[in-house]
Design a protein around this motif. Sequence first.
Motif, PDB file in Angstrom:
ATOM      1  N   GLN A 138       0.842  -1.155   0.011  1.00 36.78           N
ATOM      2  CA  GLN A 138       0.091  -0.029   0.144  1.00 36.78           C
ATOM      3  C   GLN A 138       0.761   1.241   0.110  1.00 36.78           C
ATOM      4  O   GLN A 138       1.616   1.467   0.893  1.00 36.78           O
ATOM      5  CB  GLN A 138      -1.065   0.096   1.044  1.00 36.78           C
ATOM      6  CG  GLN A 138      -2.023  -1.333   1.286  1.00 36.78           C
ATOM      7  CD  GLN A 138      -3.039  -1.017   0.210  1.00 36.78           C
ATOM      8  OE1 GLN A 138      -3.296   0.134  -0.369  1.00 36.78           O
ATOM      9  NE2 GLN A 138      -3.811  -2.127  -0.325  1.00 36.78           N
ATOM     10  N   SER A 188       1.143   9.554  -8.024  1.00 35.36           N
ATOM     11  CA  SER A 188      -0.018   9.067  -9.065  1.00 35.36           C
ATOM     12  C   SER A 188      -0.744   7.858  -8.367  1.00 35.36           C
ATOM     13  O   SER A 188      -0.235   7.071  -8.150  1.00 35.36           O
ATOM     14  CB  SER A 188       1.023   8.977 -10.326  1.00 35.36           C
ATOM     15  OG  SER A 188       1.560   7.709 -10.203  1.00 35.36           O
ATOM     16  N   SER A 189      -2.173   8.218  -8.624  1.00 36.33           N
ATOM     17  CA  SER A 189      -2.748   7.230  -8.246  1.00 36.33           C
ATOM     18  C   SER A 189      -3.963   6.686  -9.148  1.00 36.33           C
ATOM     19  O   SER A 189      -5.143   6.954  -8.896  1.00 36.33           O
ATOM     20  CB  SER A 189      -3.757   7.632  -6.850  1.00 36.33           C
ATOM     21  OG  SER A 189      -4.329   8.896  -7.083  1.00 36.33           O
ATOM     22  N   ALA A 190      -3.461   6.322 -10.380  1.00 32.98           N
ATOM     23  CA  ALA A 190      -4.381   5.730 -11.440  1.00 32.98           C
ATOM     24  C   ALA A 190      -5.265   4.620 -10.770  1.00 32.98           C
ATOM     25  O   ALA A 190      -6.530   4.593 -11.043  1.00 32.98           O
ATOM     26  CB  ALA A 190      -3.500   5.386 -12.429  1.00 32.98           C
ATOM     27  N   SER A 191      -4.495   3.598 -10.195  1.00 36.03           N
ATOM     28  CA  SER A 191      -5.223   2.884  -9.415  1.00 36.03           C
ATOM     29  C   SER A 191      -4.487   2.017  -8.089  1.00 36.03           C
ATOM     30  O   SER A 191      -3.223   2.376  -8.018  1.00 36.03           O
ATOM     31  CB  SER A 191      -5.322   1.489 -10.407  1.00 36.03           C
ATOM     32  OG  SER A 191      -4.262   0.900 -10.651  1.00 36.03           O
ATOM     33  N   LYS A 192      -5.018   1.496  -7.268  1.00 39.72           N
ATOM     34  CA  LYS A 192      -4.290   1.228  -5.991  1.00 39.72           C
ATOM     35  C   LYS A 192      -3.070   0.206  -6.436  1.00 39.72           C
ATOM     36  O   LYS A 192      -2.068   0.211  -5.778  1.00 39.72           O
ATOM     37  CB  LYS A 192      -5.217   0.523  -5.173  1.00 39.72           C
ATOM     38  CG  LYS A 192      -6.226   1.386  -4.628  1.00 39.72           C
ATOM     39  CD  LYS A 192      -5.800   2.225  -3.564  1.00 39.72           C
ATOM     40  CE  LYS A 192      -6.657   3.172  -2.743  1.00 39.72           C
ATOM     41  NZ  LYS A 192      -6.309   4.061  -2.018  1.00 39.72           N
ATOM     42  N   ALA A 193      -3.223  -0.736  -7.430  1.00 36.63           N
ATOM     43  CA  ALA A 193      -2.007  -1.551  -7.705  1.00 36.63           C
ATOM     44  C   ALA A 193      -1.025  -0.910  -8.255  1.00 36.63           C
ATOM     45  O   ALA A 193       0.034  -1.195  -8.459  1.00 36.63           O
ATOM     46  CB  ALA A 193      -2.587  -2.915  -8.372  1.00 36.63           C
ATOM     47  N   ARG A 194      -1.494   0.210  -9.205  1.00 39.14           N
ATOM     48  CA  ARG A 194      -0.475   0.698  -9.966  1.00 39.14           C
ATOM     49  C   ARG A 194       0.020   2.312  -9.276  1.00 39.14           C
ATOM     50  O   ARG A 194       0.723   2.921 -10.140  1.00 39.14           O
ATOM     51  CB  ARG A 194      -0.783   1.217 -11.329  1.00 39.14           C
ATOM     52  CG  ARG A 194      -1.188  -0.471 -12.312  1.00 39.14           C
ATOM     53  CD  ARG A 194      -1.443  -0.016 -13.460  1.00 39.14           C
ATOM     54  NE  ARG A 194      -1.935  -1.413 -14.226  1.00 39.14           N
ATOM     55  CZ  ARG A 194      -0.802  -2.078 -14.916  1.00 39.14           C
ATOM     56  NH1 ARG A 194       0.238  -1.646 -15.050  1.00 39.14           N
ATOM     57  NH2 ARG A 194      -1.324  -3.081 -15.493  1.00 39.14           N
ATOM     58  N   GLU A 195      -0.241   2.404  -8.141  1.00 40.36           N
ATOM     59  CA  GLU A 195       0.012   3.725  -7.720  1.00 40.36           C
ATOM     60  C   GLU A 195       1.465   3.752  -7.362  1.00 40.36           C
ATOM     61  O   GLU A 195       2.103   2.896  -6.910  1.00 40.36           O
ATOM     62  CB  GLU A 195      -0.704   3.852  -6.168  1.00 40.36           C
ATOM     63  CG  GLU A 195      -0.708   5.206  -5.563  1.00 40.36           C
ATOM     64  CD  GLU A 195      -1.523   5.240  -4.321  1.00 40.36           C
ATOM     65  OE1 GLU A 195      -1.524   6.324  -3.717  1.00 40.36           O
ATOM     66  OE2 GLU A 195      -1.992   4.419  -3.911  1.00 40.36           O
TER      67      GLU A 195
END
Length: 320
Positions: free
Chosen positions: A91, A116-123
């Motif tokens: 996280q 950058s928080s495009a998605s939780k997995a790719r943050e």
Amino acid sequence: MRRIRYGITSSLAAAVLLLAGCGGGGATVQSASAPAVAQDMNAEARPVPTASKAARGVAKTDQAGLVSDVKVTRQDRQVIYTGSMTVRVKQVGDAVEQAKQIVTAAGGYLSSEQSSSASKARETATLEFKIPPTGYNAALGRLGKELGTQVSMKQSTQDVTLQVADVESRLKSAERSLESLRTLLKRADTIGQVLDVEREIATRQADLESLQAQQKELATQVAMATLTLRLLGPVAEAAQPEEESDGFLAGLKSGWKALLSSLVVLLTLLGAVLPWLLVSLPLVALLVYLVRRDRARRGGQGRVPAAPPSRPADPDPGTA
């Protein structure tokens, strides 16, 4: 007889010595100094040390004196520490807060933050910390172990001891120069002299302020190490550092990249011009058609009709 002669001789010798002692102290001194003379002769007869041994002895004595007088002082080195670390975490938000706590415990602070928080997995998140050199290594170890899995680590140091000393020396010289100019300003008599001195003071003051800024920046960089921490989500892509290479393959690679960049620029330009071409081409074609038709019409009106061809006269029947 021999004993009598020896006794007489001894008596005569004793009498002579007695007379010499009664007559003056010179003979007594001479006889008393005989052992000293003999001692001096024995001393001269002793072997004198060679010049090389004496020189070596003096050299050893001097060397021992020099070594004993030298005091070794420890010089503090002025070193700038910089580092960058990439860590993959579960996280990113929780890891950011934990990293801030670790750095704060080491006496540092957060200077900048990007996320950058495009998605939780790719943050992803990029943090820049300022840490004292005394707690720098400990903070690095904790960040690499406690946050997650360390992906990459890069450290560098720069010794700026000479640069710091040079700036300090130039700063002192500039301050002394300003003091001399201010003293000279008090002695100026004419307006021209005052203006010249004030102009020189302004130039030296600007140089002094520049040196003070350099000194402050160097002191800040030495006092605090800079660490750039990049946090990646579970599936976020880590930027791979480009490897520098030389030779034919490197030239071919750079040429190919330049060609692709040129093609991208040309296609972008074509895409920007194409709508204008689509709109303007029908108008241009219509304009060309009208101009040609007008020219053809004007050409037909200006022509003179040609006379029909004359037929040959019929032969005279009488002549025939």
